[in-house]
Design an enzyme around this catalytic site. Structure first.
Site: not given
Ligand SMILES: CC(C)(COP(=O)(O)OP(=O)(O)OC[C@H]1O[C@@H](n2cnc3c(N)ncnc32)[C@H](O)[C@@H]1OP(=O)(O)O)[C@@H](O)C(=O)NCCC(=O)NCCS
Length: 340
Positions: A127, A267, A297
């Site tokens: 990520c 994020h 996500n």
């Protein structure tokens, strides 16, 4: 009054700053709501919303690959930057879900957008990959090795999701975001970047199967080894502390404080992680750009999509100081302060 920032050491030395001159993003058409998910696993909109802030996510079609989403985001970024594919020297694709283990997804993107001059490689930092790629792009540009770099964060996490595991399948979605990096006169551009990793935690967020250690076999697939495995609580804890420390490092290096930042783009994993960071930095939540409710996500794509949306909606404006901070499996973390 606007504070004078400290130029990145590399830019100061090479007399070449690096700016983001265009952004783009793409998410697939299909929407999967929490309501839909509650018909697949034993969960509820109430549980998912209260624990994560996620309301829905996008799901790529079977024949829509990571490189397809990446190429669509890249085309929009090139349009905004007003550059042609032939001007791109380097394509960096940050992804944990490449089309294939090789060739690099960046090579598929090259073919799709017609950037025939570019060198292509993928960045594996889960990520956190988009900001790792920004750091690498900055190095190539400040060293005068390349002029124009296309940086993409793209992931099709739903292809590696275990749809029988309610602990993980409610969290993820698909998408891509892209940025064109180049020197632009009259702007400080990227002021600081910080990247870091801790291999002590390879076992709290990982996909055990599909690599050389545990190749795809019928038995391994029956055990769901080709899907995401995660110890949620530990990941949560590490995410908060790593993102806080990364944010502080990038701010210190840029000679700025959090009050100088117009917008924090974190994020997008869980709104509770973002709230915890806002709380500890002692800044209001509305200083953060948040879209995790819409997309879940999307891994390396998340911060890149958020950056594009913040840019296109006018949430960030020329001259603003923007802090991006990310976290991912590895563990990996990264932060960047940029003058927009
Ligand atoms: C995953 C996460 C949302 C779980 O939240 P949490 O507050 O730790 O979970 P809680 O302790 O409140 O709840 C766990 C319970 O909910 C249950 N549960 C898990 N997923 C559920 C779901 N989708 N629906 C309903 N119940 C669920 C568990 O089985 C467990 O039940 P038990 O106590 O009976 O065993 C949270 O830990 C998290 O966000 N972690 C970080 C994940 C992440 O960001 N990963 C990517 C990083 S890049």
């Amino acid at each position: 009054m606007k504070r004078q920032p400290r130029l990145s050491p590399r830019s100061a030395k090479s007399r070449r700053t690096v700016s983001i001159i265009g952004t783009g993003s793409y998410v697939p058409e299909k929407i999967l709501t929490n309501e839909d998910l509650s018909r697949i696993v034993n969960t509820s909109d109430e549980w998912i919303t209260s624990r994560t802030g996620i309301k829905q996510r996008r799901i790529a079609a079977k024949d829509e690959h990571t490189s397809d989403m990446a190429a669509k985001a890249a085309v929009k970024a090139m349009e905004q930057a007003k550059i042609s594919p032939a001007e791109i020297d380097l394509i960096l694709v940050a992804t944990a879900t490449p089309d294939m283990l090789f060739p690099a997804t960046a090579c598929f993107v090259q073919k799709k957008i017609g950037a025939h001059k570019a060198a292509c490689l993928d960045i594996s930092a889960a990520c956190a990959g988009f900001l790792f790629a920004v750091e690498i792009a900055q190095q190539f540009i400040t060293s005068h090795t390349h002029d124009t770099v296309l940086v993409i964060g793209a992931d099709k996490l739903t292809a590696i999701t275990n749809w029988t595991d309610r602990n993980t399948c409610v969290l993820f979605g698909d998408g891509a975001g892209a940025a064109i990096l180049r020197h632009r006169g009259g702007s400080h551009g990227v002021l600081s970047t910080h990247i870091g990793s801790d291999g002590q935690f390879t076992d709290i967020l990982f996909m055990p199967g599909g690599g050389s250690r545990c190749p795809i076999t019928h038995e391994n697939v029956d055990l769901h080894l080709q899907t995401i495995h995660m110890t949620g609580k530990e990941v949560y804890k590490q995410a908060v502390s790593a993102m806080l420390s990364a944010a502080k490092k990038a701010l210190d290096q840029a000679g700025l404080s959090i009050e100088d930042i117009a917008c924090v783009i974190p994020h997008q994993a869980n709104v509770r992680i973002i709230e915890a960071i806002a709380d500890r930095l002692k800044i209001p939540l509305d200083k953060f750009y948040v879209n995790v409710d819409k997309y879940g996500n999307t891994s390396a794509a998340a911060v890149a999509i958020a950056l594009d949306e913040a840019n296109r909606t006018g949430r960030i404006k020329p001259g603003d100081f923007v802090l991006m901070v990310v976290f991912g499996g590895g563990l990996t973390w990264a932060s960047t302060v940029i003058e927009w």
